[in-house]
Design a protein around this motif. Structure first.
Motif, PDB file in Angstrom:
ATOM      1  N   UNK B  25      30.951 -34.959  37.208  1.00 49.34           N
ATOM      2  CA  UNK B  25      32.001 -35.361  36.004  1.00 49.34           C
ATOM      3  C   UNK B  25      33.254 -35.531  36.922  1.00 49.34           C
ATOM      4  N   UNK B  26      33.602 -34.795  38.012  1.00 46.77           N
ATOM      5  CA  UNK B  26      34.782 -35.246  38.789  1.00 46.77           C
ATOM      6  C   UNK B  26      34.930 -36.315  39.326  1.00 46.77           C
ATOM      7  N   UNK B  27      33.612 -36.425  40.283  1.00 44.61           N
ATOM      8  CA  UNK B  27      33.807 -37.512  41.281  1.00 44.61           C
ATOM      9  C   UNK B  27      32.610 -38.562  41.178  1.00 44.61           C
ATOM     10  N   UNK B  28      31.983 -38.150  40.046  1.00 45.42           N
ATOM     11  CA  UNK B  28      30.880 -39.311  39.800  1.00 45.42           C
ATOM     12  C   UNK B  28      29.605 -39.040  40.647  1.00 45.42           C
ATOM     13  N   UNK B  59      20.228 -35.288  38.802  1.00 46.98           N
ATOM     14  CA  UNK B  59      20.754 -36.010  37.705  1.00 46.98           C
ATOM     15  C   UNK B  59      20.023 -36.227  36.430  1.00 46.98           C
ATOM     16  N   UNK B  60      18.753 -36.649  36.835  1.00 45.42           N
ATOM     17  CA  UNK B  60      17.757 -36.720  35.515  1.00 45.42           C
ATOM     18  C   UNK B  60      17.775 -35.659  34.803  1.00 45.42           C
ATOM     19  N   UNK B  61      17.568 -34.578  35.557  1.00 42.96           N
ATOM     20  CA  UNK B  61      17.271 -33.142  34.970  1.00 42.96           C
ATOM     21  C   UNK B  61      18.636 -33.006  33.981  1.00 42.96           C
ATOM     22  N   UNK B  62      19.603 -33.063  34.491  1.00 44.40           N
ATOM     23  CA  UNK B  62      20.852 -32.655  34.050  1.00 44.40           C
ATOM     24  C   UNK B  62      21.115 -33.437  32.496  1.00 44.40           C
ATOM     25  N   UNK B 107      28.704 -32.486  30.465  1.00 48.26           N
ATOM     26  CA  UNK B 107      27.402 -33.103  30.066  1.00 48.26           C
ATOM     27  C   UNK B 107      27.686 -34.285  29.337  1.00 48.26           C
ATOM     28  N   UNK B 108      28.577 -34.389  28.242  1.00 48.27           N
ATOM     29  CA  UNK B 108      28.635 -35.567  27.564  1.00 48.27           C
ATOM     30  C   UNK B 108      28.997 -36.796  28.520  1.00 48.27           C
ATOM     31  N   UNK B 109      30.255 -36.775  29.272  1.00 42.28           N
ATOM     32  CA  UNK B 109      30.550 -37.648  30.272  1.00 42.28           C
ATOM     33  C   UNK B 109      29.676 -38.138  30.931  1.00 42.28           C
ATOM     34  N   UNK B 110      28.818 -37.346  31.677  1.00 46.35           N
ATOM     35  CA  UNK B 110      27.963 -37.524  32.598  1.00 46.35           C
ATOM     36  C   UNK B 110      26.549 -38.529  31.676  1.00 46.35           C
TER      37      UNK B 110
END
Lengths: 207, 207, 207, 207
Positions: B25-28, B59-62, B107-110
DNA sequence: TATGAATGAGTGTTCATTCAT
DNA sequence: TATGAATGAACACTCATTCAT
């Protein structure tokens, strides 16, 4: 001769910008390597540094250029279409926004999604520019509330909602679809104006 | 005691997920290094691989977990509040959406902004899940048009607008502000319902 | 029960050896990971260490076992077929060598090509064993020279040549080809014996 | 002065090749790290990539260069010494082979033992080159059989034997030993020619 | 301005090995 | 004995950036 050199230089820089916009749009700032950028422009990596000072400055330049363009164009358009009517003003803003953004897909996306990649100073600079733009709509909405044209609770909240709605258009609008820009514009204008007009209170359901 | 082993593993994985959500979320995604992640969790870099198979899968899991959670919760909520009234249904959707998203900022942002970092297969998987969610609102709006409750031209366009508006809320909403979630919810609900009701045609100004 | 455990243990160790032989043959010692080996045997990586002390010792064990087997079998065979005739002795050596090596493709290959992967002490140990084997042929050839059966200049050189020739057989011999082991054996025996007999001096061409 | 730039690049690449040959010879391809290679050349690890594209390509380049050199030199030598006499031809081949291989210890060893480390495509490329070389000897032997100069059963088998014998020479030959290259050459030539001439049938002992 | 080589820090990932359970 | 988690070093490779030419 000397002029032509300068001319080539400017042409090279323009090519770098355009390539950078596309690459950053596609892969993101972090995932875009200067190697790739140089290759796309037809230069060796090291030669890029004859045109840019570093990667961060390139990103800042791209976003700042876009924001300057946005603010200038918006001022011109709104000044040209100024009216005392809040509904007409908001409609013009929406119209301008969609027109301006629809064919600047890369710039728009980068200017939002890569804010995070700007270093602190650059981030604050761009954020300030963005607020100027946002404040234009907030002001129009506030004025409408004051004049009794709009019936909503909080100008900021609704303005943010409208801006989010507008900002996302380039991400799903397809220029080659049967749907024209004008059709989208009309739909959104009507939707927003009705939303702002606000005759219907929500059913007060307990969740 | 013996149970603690498995338990520790599960606890470590949970810590990894939480740290990853925050860092990405913070750094991408691209700018988040597994070294940094490991450090935050208190592991050596290589030890991460006892819990994840690689960065992309993490990433996919998240994102997938979030989307599954979203779809399941949405189904439950909408089923529980089903009504024949289109206005009430849309209102419930908005209410659910805001409730669900407001305290899942990371979560939403990512799940939106890092779609681009998913490889093709994962991207398509997530996109399909997202469409299921979007289609819920589109269906409600369409049904409302058919029943004469809403007066707008294109259900899809307006639904996209509403979703964009809603999706952006976590990016500007501050839980510690005087503005409560309920207040935001009411404002948006009213705005959207009025927009959909659609009594006012736009002034047909030629730009 | 306790016996069965030990029995299972021995079976596991045997499986490890066999899997290791095949994997090292295929990928080489360095490129063979204990992860892969464990997987092939159906164990977790850590569990391997209940059977082996470390990777280097496993390699050493494989090669040493093969060499011990080779020396023992060779002694037995040569003792059983001892004769005063140098030609017959060399023939028996060749016959033994091919028989022994042809169906130990993995062991043979590893015992040559992975000497380099042994640490110094282990390397020297194996090299000493190999020399014992090589010396058997060198002795036979030397004896043949002394007895006037062979007419060649340097027993060592030619013996090395013969050994190289024989050692390479498993690398090109295909058990499922129409060519039988016996056919290969005969061809090589004849070739070597004629070479050793040595009636024809080379044409003394200046290069 | 200006020329020196290109010259430096070429000199660096030459140093990389030479160092790589020695390191891979000593430790094997897998066990040779690019860190070590870079250190030996006096570069940072990453700087290697200004000269090579990756480790696999470096190995392929080393082996391919050697094989090209081998095929070209062999053609030149054999063309220059062509004769109608099979015995003389084989002798020339042996002479060429030893000469060529004796002072290319590293290249020769790598080109055999690291074939396994080549990926599929590169492996097949090199294998095809090797077959061209092997076919030269096989052809000579076959021709000799046809002309009645050699009396052996299968040209391929014996040719493989001879090639194995020759290929191994650099692994045991020590240039600083009292034994000269010429001495080895003569011994092997005589041995092979006698083996090919083939007057003595093997005793048909049943093992 | 362009080039090509170098830098030095960094990337994701794999490795053999250890050890509490 | 087997497990699963951890270690710490190593790996091939890429990065933005510099600089002599």
């Amino acid at each position: 001769m000397a002029r032509l050199t300068g001319s080539d230089g400017r042409r090279t820089m323009a090519a770098i910008q355009q390539a950078a916009l596309q690459l950053i749009y596609e892969h993101g700032y972090e995932a875009t390597s200067l190697r790739l950028l140089a290759k796309k422009v037809g230069l060796h990596t090291g030669s890029l540094y004859n045109h840019i000072s570093n990667k961060q400055e390139l990103l800042f330049y791209l976003i700042r250029s876009h924001m300057e363009d946005l603010l200038r164009s918006c001022s011109e358009y709104m000044d040209a279409h100024a009216s005392g009517d809040s509904r007409a003003d908001v409609e013009h803003f929406i119209r301008f926004h969609i027109r301006f953004h629809v064919d600047r897909k890369h710039e728009v996306f980068i200017s939002y999604s890569e804010l995070r990649s700007l270093d602190k100073q650059n981030y604050e600079f761009i954020t300030a520019m963005r607020q100027i733009y946002e404040n234009r709509l907030i002001s129009l909405v506030s004025a409408g509330i004051d004049k009794g044209a709009f019936h909503i609770g909080d100008a900021r909240i609704v303005a943010f909602g409208v801006l989010s709605m507008l900002a996302a258009i380039p991400s799903w609008f397809k220029p080659d679809s049967p749907l024209t820009v004008d059709a989208v514009t009309e739909q959104f204008t009507a939707f927003v104006l009705n939303g702002l007009a606000g005759s219907t209170p929500p059913a007060n359901s307990n969740p």
